[in-house]
Design a protein around this motif. Structure first.
Motif, PDB file in Angstrom:
ATOM      1  N   LEU A  35       0.836  -1.198   0.000  1.00 25.81           N
ATOM      2  CA  LEU A  35       0.000   0.000   0.000  1.00 25.81           C
ATOM      3  C   LEU A  35       0.868   1.244   0.000  1.00 25.81           C
ATOM      4  CD1 LEU A  35      -2.719   1.404   0.257  1.00 25.81           C
ATOM      5  CD2 LEU A  35      -2.603   1.074   2.701  1.00 25.81           C
ATOM      6  N   ILE A  38       2.252   1.794  -3.428  1.00 27.67           N
ATOM      7  CA  ILE A  38       1.258   2.178  -4.423  1.00 27.67           C
ATOM      8  C   ILE A  38       0.768   3.609  -4.179  1.00 27.67           C
ATOM      9  CG2 ILE A  38      -0.982   1.450  -3.472  1.00 27.67           C
ATOM     10  CD1 ILE A  38      -1.259  -0.169  -6.167  1.00 27.67           C
ATOM     11  N   LEU A  39       0.740   4.023  -2.917  1.00 24.12           N
ATOM     12  CA  LEU A  39       0.355   5.408  -2.632  1.00 24.12           C
ATOM     13  C   LEU A  39       1.438   6.367  -3.119  1.00 24.12           C
ATOM     14  CD1 LEU A  39      -1.228   5.194   0.925  1.00 24.12           C
ATOM     15  CD2 LEU A  39      -2.400   5.720  -1.199  1.00 24.12           C
ATOM     16  N   TRP A  41       3.537   5.705  -5.512  1.00 26.26           N
ATOM     17  CA  TRP A  41       3.473   5.651  -6.966  1.00 26.26           C
ATOM     18  C   TRP A  41       2.325   6.509  -7.490  1.00 26.26           C
ATOM     19  CZ3 TRP A  41      -0.909   3.591  -9.240  1.00 26.26           C
ATOM     20  CH2 TRP A  41      -0.881   3.529 -10.636  1.00 26.26           C
ATOM     21  N   ARG A  42       1.191   6.496  -6.775  1.00 28.55           N
ATOM     22  CA  ARG A  42       0.047   7.310  -7.194  1.00 28.55           C
ATOM     23  C   ARG A  42       0.448   8.783  -7.235  1.00 28.55           C
ATOM     24  NH1 ARG A  42      -4.671   8.583  -2.948  1.00 28.55           N
ATOM     25  NH2 ARG A  42      -2.927   9.674  -2.030  1.00 28.55           N
ATOM     26  N   SER A  45       2.939   9.452 -10.149  1.00 35.23           N
ATOM     27  CA  SER A  45       2.410   9.406 -11.510  1.00 35.23           C
ATOM     28  C   SER A  45       1.380  10.503 -11.735  1.00 35.23           C
ATOM     29  CB  SER A  45       1.826   8.028 -11.816  1.00 35.23           C
ATOM     30  OG  SER A  45       0.705   7.784 -11.032  1.00 35.23           O
ATOM     31  N   VAL A  46       0.626  10.846 -10.705  1.00 38.58           N
ATOM     32  CA  VAL A  46      -0.338  11.937 -10.869  1.00 38.58           C
ATOM     33  C   VAL A  46       0.401  13.241 -11.129  1.00 38.58           C
ATOM     34  CG1 VAL A  46      -1.931  13.389  -9.573  1.00 38.58           C
ATOM     35  CG2 VAL A  46      -2.230  10.931  -9.576  1.00 38.58           C
TER      36      VAL A  46
END
Lengths: 281, 421
Positions: A35, A38-39, A41-42, A45-46
Motif C-alpha cells: 500500500l 502504491i500510494l 506511486w500514485r 504518476s499523478v
C-alpha cells in the motif's frame, strides 16, 4: 508464504479504547508496504501527468536556488565556502535540503488530504506520511545526478569519504521522516500549522549551513549546532562528496542522535493520537 | 472461535461538542494548556459549555459466522459509527470488541480513487487500500473488469467516466475482496437498478459462502431480502435484536424518520388564520393505518383540516416524491370542490384514493398544500409531512415476469395490453 496468508486471515482484531502509550506495531506497517508503494506511486504518476516539465522540476528547484545563492551570497556577500567553488558548495547542500522541504510540504498534507480515506477505510495510518516522504526520493536522485554532472564540470573528485554517503542519505531520510510525521500529526489538529510552515522552512534554511559553511562557528558551538539534524546532513554531504577539510565528527553524532529521537518520539506520538484522526478529520 | 465472528461487549462511543467555540485551533489548545492565564485574562467569560453526545451507548451483541445482519435505524442512530468501530476506523470510548477474521469494509464506493489515473491503475490502487495484495488483484483483475462492464474504457482516466461507470468499477473492486467479514454501508444507492441488483446478488453470493455480512441500508426492501437477522438502533442503543422481518416492521411503525400518520392539536396545527391542517393519515382499503403497503393494493390518504371565515373551499394538493427526491406526480381536489355553495362545516375531511399498481418499490413522501385560488394564497405548505413504504408483496413463485420484484423506472403502473384485432 501460505503460512503468512493464514496468519493474516486468522487474525483476531481487538477494538478497545486506547490508553496511555501504545506500541508502535511496525509489523503492521511492514505488512502494508504494498500500500505504501502504491500510494507513493500514485502521487508520483499523478504529478507527472499534470505537469509540463515533469521530472525536470526535481532539478529546477535546487538549481535555481543555487544560482540565486551564488549571486547573492557568493558574489555579492563574498561568503566563505571552504575553498570550494560557491555554486557547487551550495548545490551539494541544496540537494538533501530540497528533499527535506519536499517531505515537509507533502507530509504536512498527507493526513488532511486523505481525510476521506481515513474516515472510510482501515489501514495503518503511518503509511500515509511515510509514503509522502518517499515520493521525494525520485526527485532526490534526479537532483543528485545533476550534482555528479556539476562535480565533473568543476573538476572535483570525491575522496574516499564517499563510502559514507549512504549513511548521510539515511540520515536525511530519518530527519525528513521524523519531522514529517510530527508535522502531519499536528496539522490534523492545528490547521494553523499549514500557514506557519513556509516561515518555519525559511527560518530553518538559514539555521542550516546551506548558504554558509559551519566552519564559521567555533567548537563547542559547532557541535551544539548539530541539534539541527539538517546541519549534520549538509555538512556530511559536503564532507563525503567534496572533501571539505573540516571532518564533521562531533556534529554528526549529535545530529544522528537528535534525528533518531525526533523520529521515534514522532512515531509514538502519531500512534497515540492515531485513533482520533477519524473523529477529527 | 470461528473465523467471521464478531463479539461486542459494552461498546460506547461519545463525542465532545464544544458549543460556541471553534474547535481544534492552536489558540484553543493554548487556552487549554494554560488555564490560569486564560481565566485571568478573561475573568468574565463563563466556562465553555461542553456537551457530550453518545453515538453508541453500551452496545453488546454477538454475530456468528455466516450470519447476515442488517442494521436498521434512523439517520444518526449510530449505525455508521458502529460499523466504523468494528472496522477499526475509530476506537470506542469504552468497552471491547473482538473480531475474528479478515475484515472487508465497504463504507464508501471508490475509496481512494484518483481522477487522474486510469481505470486499470485505480483498480490496483483501490484494491491495495482495501487490503488486497497485488497478486490477489492481478488474479482477479479480469473478473473485476468483467463485473464492472467497462472493459473498453479500462485504460481511460476515470475523470472522464460517468458517475455510473465510476460506481460500477469501484463496487467491482470491493466485491472481489476475499474476506471473512464484509461490512457494507449504504453503497447500493449508486448505479442504475440493474447494477444495484447485480451488487445485491454479489453480496448474497458472499453470504452464501458462509461469510459474515453486516449491512446498513435505508432501502428496507433490500435489507429484508438480504438479511436474516436485524438489529434496531436508536440513539446509540440497540432496541431490538430479532429476525429481520420483525425488525423492519418495528422500525417502520415506530422509528421511521417520517411517519405515515400525523395529527396536531388545533393550537399548534400548521396553517394560517383561515385554514389549519389537523391530521394526515395513510391507510389501506380496510381503513387500517399502515406504514408499508403492497404495490398491488390501493392506498387511501385522509386529510382533515379546519376552516374559518372562508367564502370558498380551498383546494388540497398532494405532491408525491420518492427517496431520491424525484417528484413523481401531483394531484388536487379542485374538480371535486363544491365551491359555489356556502360553507357551513368548519372541519373538512378529504380522501384521496391512489389506485393499485402505480408506485414502484421504495419510500414515498407526501408534500401537502392547501391553497385558495381567488385570490391565490397558500394556507398550508408542508413538505415531506408523511411517508409510506411501497413494497412488492408477491410471493417469489408469483414473480415470473421479466422484472421480478425489481422493476426499472420510478413508477410501475399496470397498463393495458392487447393483441391487434
Amino acid at each position: 508464504m501460505k503460512d503468512a496468508i493464514m496468519t493474516i486471515q486468522n487474525k483476531l482484531h481487538i477494538r478497545e479504547p486506547s490508553q496511555g502509550w501504545p506500541g508502535l506495531n511496525l509489523i503492521e506497517v511492514w505488512q502494508s508496504r504494498e500500500l505504501l508503494y502504491i500510494l507513493a506511486w500514485r502521487d508520483i504518476s499523478v504529478r507527472y501527468k499534470q505537469t509540463l516539465l515533469g521530472g525536470l522540476w526535481a532539478v529546477i528547484q535546487p538549481f535555481v536556488t543555487m544560482i540565486i545563492f551564488s549571486i547573492v551570497f557568493g558574489k555579492l556577500a563574498k561568503m566563505p565556502s571552504d575553498d570550494i567553488p560557491y555554486p557547487i558548495f551550495s548545490y551539494t547542500a541544496l540537494v538533501p535540503w530540497a528533499f527535506f522541504v519536499n517531505a515537509l510540504n507533502k507530509s504536512s498534507l498527507s493526513l488532511v488530504s486523505n481525510a476521506n480515506l481515513i474516515s472510510k477505510v482501515y489501514f495503518p495510518r503511518l503509511v500515509l506520511p511515510i509514503s509522502a516522504v518517499m515520493v521525494g526520493t525520485i526527485d532526490f536522485f534526479v537532483a543528485f545526478f545533476m550534482l555528479l554532472i556539476m562535480m565533473a564540470f568543476f573538476g572535483i573528485m570525491p575522496t574516499m569519504a564517499i563510502i559514507f554517503l549512504p549513511f548521510f542519505i539515511l540520515l536525511t531520510l530519518i530527519t525528513s521522516l521524523g519531522i514529517g510525521i510530527w508535522i502531519a500529526t499536528l496539522n490534523v489538529k492545528f490547521y494553523d500549522l499549514q500557514n506557519a510552515l513556509p516561515f518555519i522552512i525559511q527560518a530553518w534554511m538559514f539555521a542550516t549551513p546551506i548558504a554558509y559553511p559551519s566552519s564559521l562557528l567555533e567548537e563547542p558551538w559547532r557541535s551544539i549546532y548539530g541539534l539541527n539534524p539538517m546541519s549534520g546532513v549538509v555538512e556530511g554531504f559536503r564532507w563525503a562528496l567534496l572533501g571539505t577539510e573540516t571532518s564533521p565528527g562531533c556534529i554528526l553524532i549529535v545530529s544522528f542522535v537528535t534525528a533518531c529521537v525526533i523520529l521515534i518520539a514522532g512515531m509514538f506520538y502519531f500512534k497515540r493520537v492515531e485513533s482520533t484522526f477519524a473523529d477529527f478529520l | 472461535m470461528n473465523n467471521g465472528t464478531i463479539t461486542l461487549e459494552h461498546i460506547s462511543k461519545h463525542y465532545q461538542i464544544i458549543k460556541g467555540q471553534r474547535y481544534g485551533t492552536l489558540k484553543e489548545a493554548i487556552n487549554r494548556i494554560l488555564p490560569p492565564f486564560h481565566y485571568r485574562k478573561n475573568r468574565n467569560i463563563k466556562p465553555v459549555n461542553n456537551e457530550t453526545i453518545w453515538a453508541l451507548n453500551d452496545i453488546s451483541f454477538k454475530v456468528n459466522q455466516g450470519e447476515i445482519v442488517g442494521l436498521v435505524g434512523r439517520n444518526g442512530a449510530g449505525k455508521s459509527t458502529l460499523l466504523k468501530v468494528i472496522a477499526g476506523i475509530t476506537t470506542p470510548s469504552s468497552g471491547k470488541a473482538l473480531i475474528k477474521g479478515r475484515i472487508g469494509c465497504l463504507l464508501e464506493v471508490g475509496a481512494g480513487f484518483h481522477p487522474f489515473l486510469s481505470g486499470r491503475e485505480n483498480v490496483f490502487l483501490s484494491g491495495a487500500i482495501l487490503g488486497l495484495s497485488r497478486a490477489e488483484i492481478k488474479n482477479k483483475f479480469d473478473e473485476i473488469v468483467a463485473f464492472s462492464e467497462i472493459e473498453p474504457f479500462i485504460d481511460t482516466q476515470i475523470k472522464y467516466y460517468s458517475s455510473g461507470m465510476y460506481a460500477r468499477l469501484a463496487f467491482a473492486v470491493a466485491a472481489h475482496m476475499v474476506v471473512d467479514i464484509l461490512i457494507v454501508d449504504e453503497v447500493l444507492s449508486v448505479g442504475d437498478i440493474a447494477f444495484q441488483k447485480k451488487c445485491l446478488g454479489k453480496i448474497d453470493e458472499v453470504a452464501s459462502d458462509g461469510r459474515t455480512v453486516l449491512f446498513v441500508s435505508h432501502n428496507m426492501a433490500a435489507i429484508q431480502r438480504l438479511c436474516n437477522r436485524g438489529l434496531l438502533l436508536h440513539n446509540g442503543k440497540i432496541l431490538m435484536d430479532a429476525n429481520i422481518d420483525s425488525i423492519v416492521s418495528q422500525f417502520l411503525d415506530n422509528y421511521c424518520d417520517i411517519p405515515s400518520k400525523r395529527s396536531w392539536k388545533f393550537d399548534d396545527a400548521p396553517g394560517d388564520y383561515y385554514v389549519k391542517l389537523l391530521s394526515v393519515r395513510i391507510c389501506n382499503v380496510n381503513d387500517e393505518d399502515i406504514q408499508t403497503i403492497g404495490i398491488q393494493e390501493s392506498v387511501k390518504i385522509e386529510i382533515r383540516y379546519h376552516i374559518q371565515n372562508m367564502y370558498q373551499q380551498p383546494s388540497v394538493i398532494i405532491h408525491f416524491s420518492n427517496e431520491q427526491w424525484l417528484h413523481l406526480f401531483s394531484t388536487h381536489d379542485f374538480d371535486h370542490n363544491t365551491s359555489s355553495q356556502e360553507i357551513s362545516k368548519h372541519e373538512i375531511c378529504k380522501i384521496c384514493w391512489i389506485p393499485k399498481n402505480l408506485f414502484n418499490q421504495g419510500r414515498i413522501y407526501l408534500h401537502i398544500e392547501i391553497t385558495s385560488l381567488f385570490p391565490q394564497k397558500k394556507h398550508v405548505n408542508m413538505k415531506e409531512i408523511v411517508s409510506f413504504e411501497a413494497i412488492d408483496q408477491r410471493k417469489l413463485e408469483e414473480m415470473k415476469d421479466p422484472f421480478g420484484s425489481q422493476w426499472p423506472g420510478v413508477m410501475r403502473p399496470k397498463l393495458k395490453w392487447s393483441d391487434s384485432a
